[in-house]
Write a protein that holds these residues in place. Structure first.
Motif: not given
Length: 296
Positions: A197-207, A209-215
């Motif tokens: 977890w030292s750089d970039e990660d992605w999640g799609d809380a809104g479902c 179909g497109v990931m959102v960056s932690n940035s």
């Protein structure tokens, strides 16, 4: 006149003597020999070999019966023509080969880059043939924005050592990563480009179909029920797809609860989850006098 006749007779006798001698055996003349020839080699010229692959190098030569093979050598060169390793062996007969085991010259340890192989053979008449082939050691054939992609979530304890052995994605096309046979438990998860977890990660809380960056701020993906999935992620567009290997039966594509509380418009919070065959579930707080209905 008699002297002339005697001289002619002597000349005729000498000519007859020489014409009756055995003919010279032309098969023993070295000039009739042929040089050796590289009939085949491995790996194929301009081969692409994935890094850490174990492979052998082989040269197979042929020659004529008047000039049998005597010796052969193989040189492995890097892109700067430096000798990485070399091997020489005795050859014999009209056909012979050298097989250089990958475990001997360090095939699996070759770093990424371009290489050359020089095959040389010499025969008993000092005929020499030298051929050069090339190959490339690559980490990936495709370009991407990240060196690696991993999945971490509730199903694998949010990462740890498992990422390095079983949860890394494979780059299958430009910017396109794939991970097959991911056994999900229906809990939250994310994608990330490191194992700590030292750089970039992605999640799609809104479902969506497109990931959102932690940035820009994100949250866990919780859109998918338990099951075994094949996941494809594009690290350029951030679009991802989930393919359930054993999807439940369903007669509709999606199901939402809509009503006065959301202007009768479905959204991520009001979306039902398909949990088993034709069975949809959703936890939602309804207040007194809320009018609602179900919508696809």
């Amino acid at each position: 006149m008699k002297k002339v006749l005697r001289l002619l007779a002597a000349v005729a006798t000498v000519a007859f003597i020489y014409s009756c001698e055995d003919p010279v055996d032309t098969d023993t003349i070295p000039v009739n020999s042929v040089p050796p020839r590289l009939a085949s080699s491995q790996p194929a010229n301009n081969a692409l070999i994935k890094i850490e692959t174990e492979f052998n190098i082989k040269g197979f030569w042929t020659d004529g019966p008047l000039s049998p093979l005597a010796s052969g050598s193989i040189q492995l060169l890097d892109a700067s023509n430096n000798v990485v390793n070399e091997l020489s062996e005795t050859l014999s007969g009209t056909s012979d080969s050298i097989v250089w085991e990958g475990s001997v010259f360090g095939a699996a340890g070759l770093t990424e880059g371009d290489y050359k192989i020089v095959f040389t053979a010499t025969d008993s008449q000092n005929g020499v043939v030298r051929d050069t082939t090339a190959f490339k050691i690559f980490a990936s054939l495709y370009s991407a924005n990240h060196a690696a992609i991993y999945i971490a979530g509730n199903f694998n304890g949010w990462g740890g050592a498992a990422d390095e052995t079983g949860d890394a994605f494979e780059l299958i096309a430009d910017n396109t990563w794939e991970r097959k046979d991911v056994i999900m438990d229906g809990g939250g998860w994310k994608l990330r480009n490191t194992t700590d977890w030292s750089d970039e990660d992605w999640g799609d809380a809104g479902c969506t179909g497109v990931m959102v960056s932690n940035s820009v701020g994100n949250d866990n993906t919780t859109c998918w029920p338990a099951g075994t999935y094949d996941i494809v992620f594009n690290d350029e567009t951030l679009v991802y797809t989930m393919t359930n290997q054993n999807p439940p039966d369903q007669r509709i594509d999606d199901l939402y609860i809509v009503g006065t509380f959301n202007d009768f418009t479905g959204n991520a919070e009001s979306r039902f989850e398909l949990t088993s065959n034709n069975t949809w579930e959703l936890e939602y707080i309804l207040r007194p006098n809320n009018a609602f209905k179900f919508s696809e």
